[in-house]
Design a protein around this motif. Structure first.
Motif, mmCIF file in Angstrom:
data_model
loop_
_atom_site.group_PDB
_atom_site.id
_atom_site.type_symbol
_atom_site.label_atom_id
_atom_site.label_comp_id
_atom_site.label_asym_id
_atom_site.label_seq_id
_atom_site.Cartn_x
_atom_site.Cartn_y
_atom_site.Cartn_z
ATOM 1 N N PHE A 23 0.831 -1.197 0.000
ATOM 2 C CA PHE A 23 0.000 0.000 0.000
ATOM 3 C C PHE A 23 0.871 1.254 0.000
ATOM 4 C CE2 PHE A 23 -2.200 3.328 2.465
ATOM 5 C CZ PHE A 23 -3.277 3.541 1.630
ATOM 6 N N ARG A 24 1.873 1.271 0.869
ATOM 7 C CA ARG A 24 2.780 2.421 0.915
ATOM 8 C C ARG A 24 3.569 2.548 -0.381
ATOM 9 N NH1 ARG A 24 6.246 1.313 5.571
ATOM 10 N NH2 ARG A 24 5.444 -0.783 5.373
ATOM 11 N N LEU A 25 3.982 1.427 -0.944
ATOM 12 C CA LEU A 25 4.683 1.451 -2.230
ATOM 13 C C LEU A 25 3.769 2.013 -3.316
ATOM 14 C CD1 LEU A 25 7.132 0.710 -4.006
ATOM 15 C CD2 LEU A 25 6.128 -1.573 -4.235
ATOM 16 N N ASP A 26 2.517 1.596 -3.304
ATOM 17 C CA ASP A 26 1.550 2.082 -4.284
ATOM 18 C C ASP A 26 1.382 3.598 -4.189
ATOM 19 O OD1 ASP A 26 -0.407 2.039 -6.277
ATOM 20 O OD2 ASP A 26 -2.011 1.603 -4.855
ATOM 21 N N LEU A 27 1.335 4.132 -2.979
ATOM 22 C CA LEU A 27 1.204 5.579 -2.814
ATOM 23 C C LEU A 27 2.399 6.316 -3.408
ATOM 24 C CD1 LEU A 27 -0.253 5.942 0.790
ATOM 25 C CD2 LEU A 27 -1.423 6.262 -1.391
ATOM 26 N N TRP A 28 3.589 5.780 -3.227
ATOM 27 C CA TRP A 28 4.779 6.431 -3.778
ATOM 28 C C TRP A 28 4.880 6.235 -5.280
ATOM 29 C CZ3 TRP A 28 6.851 10.163 -1.314
ATOM 30 C CH2 TRP A 28 6.840 10.177 0.073
ATOM 31 N N LEU A 29 4.425 5.092 -5.776
ATOM 32 C CA LEU A 29 4.472 4.847 -7.223
ATOM 33 C C LEU A 29 3.454 5.693 -7.971
ATOM 34 C CD1 LEU A 29 4.868 0.971 -7.475
ATOM 35 C CD2 LEU A 29 6.525 2.690 -8.202
ATOM 36 N N GLU A 30 2.365 6.032 -7.311
ATOM 37 C CA GLU A 30 1.281 6.766 -7.970
ATOM 38 C C GLU A 30 1.779 8.036 -8.647
ATOM 39 O OE1 GLU A 30 -3.065 8.616 -6.917
ATOM 40 O OE2 GLU A 30 -1.572 8.475 -5.337
ATOM 41 N N GLU A 31 2.726 8.716 -8.008
ATOM 42 C CA GLU A 31 3.231 9.966 -8.555
ATOM 43 C C GLU A 31 4.254 9.759 -9.659
ATOM 44 O OE1 GLU A 31 4.781 12.193 -5.311
ATOM 45 O OE2 GLU A 31 3.019 11.818 -4.088
ATOM 46 N N ARG A 32 4.738 8.540 -9.808
ATOM 47 C CA ARG A 32 5.878 8.322 -10.692
ATOM 48 C C ARG A 32 5.584 7.507 -11.951
ATOM 49 N NH1 ARG A 32 7.624 9.001 -5.588
ATOM 50 N NH2 ARG A 32 9.566 10.123 -5.277
ATOM 51 N N VAL A 33 4.637 6.601 -11.889
ATOM 52 C CA VAL A 33 4.374 5.736 -13.047
ATOM 53 C C VAL A 33 2.879 5.683 -13.330
ATOM 54 C CG1 VAL A 33 6.429 4.310 -12.675
ATOM 55 C CG2 VAL A 33 4.293 3.645 -11.635
ATOM 56 N N SER A 34 2.532 5.219 -14.513
ATOM 57 C CA SER A 34 1.117 5.127 -14.898
ATOM 58 C C SER A 34 0.430 3.998 -14.130
ATOM 59 C CB SER A 34 0.997 4.871 -16.398
ATOM 60 O OG SER A 34 1.456 3.568 -16.703
ATOM 61 N N LEU A 35 -0.888 3.978 -14.184
ATOM 62 C CA LEU A 35 -1.673 2.969 -13.476
ATOM 63 C C LEU A 35 -1.326 1.565 -13.963
ATOM 64 C CD1 LEU A 35 -3.939 2.253 -11.500
ATOM 65 C CD2 LEU A 35 -5.555 2.570 -13.378
ATOM 66 N N ARG A 36 -1.194 1.382 -15.241
ATOM 67 C CA ARG A 36 -0.869 0.071 -15.802
ATOM 68 C C ARG A 36 0.493 -0.414 -15.311
ATOM 69 N NH1 ARG A 36 -1.815 -0.590 -21.904
ATOM 70 N NH2 ARG A 36 -3.838 -1.170 -21.115
ATOM 71 N N GLU A 37 1.480 0.470 -15.343
ATOM 72 C CA GLU A 37 2.816 0.109 -14.854
ATOM 73 C C GLU A 37 2.774 -0.188 -13.359
ATOM 74 O OE1 GLU A 37 6.081 2.626 -17.260
ATOM 75 O OE2 GLU A 37 4.448 3.831 -16.389
ATOM 76 N N ARG A 38 2.020 0.615 -12.628
ATOM 77 C CA ARG A 38 1.916 0.433 -11.178
ATOM 78 C C ARG A 38 1.341 -0.923 -10.835
ATOM 79 N NH1 ARG A 38 -1.268 4.951 -9.650
ATOM 80 N NH2 ARG A 38 -2.853 3.682 -8.687
ATOM 81 N N ARG A 39 0.278 -1.309 -11.505
ATOM 82 C CA ARG A 39 -0.331 -2.620 -11.241
ATOM 83 C C ARG A 39 0.637 -3.751 -11.544
ATOM 84 N NH1 ARG A 39 -6.398 -1.693 -13.640
ATOM 85 N NH2 ARG A 39 -7.175 -0.488 -11.873
ATOM 86 N N SER A 40 1.354 -3.625 -12.631
ATOM 87 C CA SER A 40 2.333 -4.652 -13.002
ATOM 88 C C SER A 40 3.445 -4.748 -11.961
ATOM 89 C CB SER A 40 2.916 -4.326 -14.378
ATOM 90 O OG SER A 40 3.958 -5.199 -14.692
ATOM 91 N N ILE A 41 3.944 -3.608 -11.535
ATOM 92 C CA ILE A 41 5.013 -3.584 -10.527
ATOM 93 C C ILE A 41 4.521 -4.187 -9.216
ATOM 94 C CG2 ILE A 41 6.377 -2.039 -9.063
ATOM 95 C CD1 ILE A 41 6.565 -0.158 -11.543
ATOM 96 N N LEU A 42 3.338 -3.783 -8.778
ATOM 97 C CA LEU A 42 2.807 -4.292 -7.515
ATOM 98 C C LEU A 42 2.556 -5.793 -7.567
ATOM 99 C CD1 LEU A 42 0.374 -1.402 -6.577
ATOM 100 C CD2 LEU A 42 2.528 -1.993 -5.462
ATOM 101 N N ARG A 43 2.063 -6.285 -8.691
ATOM 102 C CA ARG A 43 1.848 -7.729 -8.850
ATOM 103 C C ARG A 43 3.175 -8.478 -8.737
ATOM 104 N NH1 ARG A 43 0.006 -7.874 -13.941
ATOM 105 N NH2 ARG A 43 -1.758 -6.693 -13.229
ATOM 106 N N GLU A 44 4.193 -7.964 -9.408
ATOM 107 C CA GLU A 44 5.507 -8.610 -9.380
ATOM 108 C C GLU A 44 6.115 -8.578 -7.974
ATOM 109 O OE1 GLU A 44 9.957 -7.903 -11.225
ATOM 110 O OE2 GLU A 44 8.237 -6.977 -12.204
#
Length: 177
Positions: A23-44
């Motif tokens: 969740f915390r990673l998702d909050l920090w990624l939100e400002e840096r990458v697109s939603l599609r990239e974020r979902r892929s990163i979080l899944r991995e």
């Protein structure tokens, strides 16, 4: 290696720690990458944490990743930090709204308590410019707020401004150029 480390630790505890980190990673990624990239990163990352936690335990698995903020930075090294943070804006708005409601309710409940203890039938006052009333009659008790003036909208404007600043929502306009 202690085999009970991964077996006896509650499944809920492992899930909670993993999801809190993600969740915390998702909050920090939100400002840096697109939603599609974020979902892929979080899944991995979720899959990697599950596999690593099964072998070494959740504490070691999360410690090896480092802080969520630093990990998010490593995924967005191309300098795309110009994205608004919608989640952060929603959290600030909601938090201030709950704080406002809580303070207004406590103030008004205090007024009602004073009415009940004094034996008076009704009272009117102001809470940060908002007209507040309380009554204690034989038919019942009650509290109320009157939002007929522009002053009543000041807390809402403060919440919206806080959300815009916290979420850097002006970047939506900058991103479209």
């Amino acid at each position: 290696m202690n085999t009970q480390t991964t077996e006896t630790q509650s499944t809920f505890g492992v899930w909670r720690r993993r999801e809190s980190y993600l969740f915390r990673l998702d909050l920090w990624l939100e400002e840096r990458v697109s939603l599609r990239e974020r979902r892929s990163i979080l899944r991995e990352i979720r899959d990697n944490i599950k596999a690593d936690a099964a072998i070494r335990g959740i504490d070691t698995a999360l410690d090896s990743l480092g802080s969520p903020r630093a990990l998010a930075r490593s995924f967005a090294e191309d300098g795309r930090g110009n994205r608004p943070s919608w989640n952060r804006a929603i959290y600030w708005f909601t938090g201030l709204l709950v704080l406002w409601w809580t303070l207004a309710f406590v103030y008004t409940a205090g007024m009602l308590s004073a009415l009940i203890s004094s034996g008076a039938e009704s009272a009117e006052s102001y809470f940060l410019g908002l007209p507040v009333s309380a009554f204690n009659r034989e038919s019942g008790i009650g509290i109320g707020w009157e939002a007929s003036s522009a002053v009543a909208y000041i807390p809402l404007m403060v919440m919206v401004v806080a959300a815009i600043i916290a979420g850097r929502l002006w970047r939506v306009r900058i991103g479209r150029r």
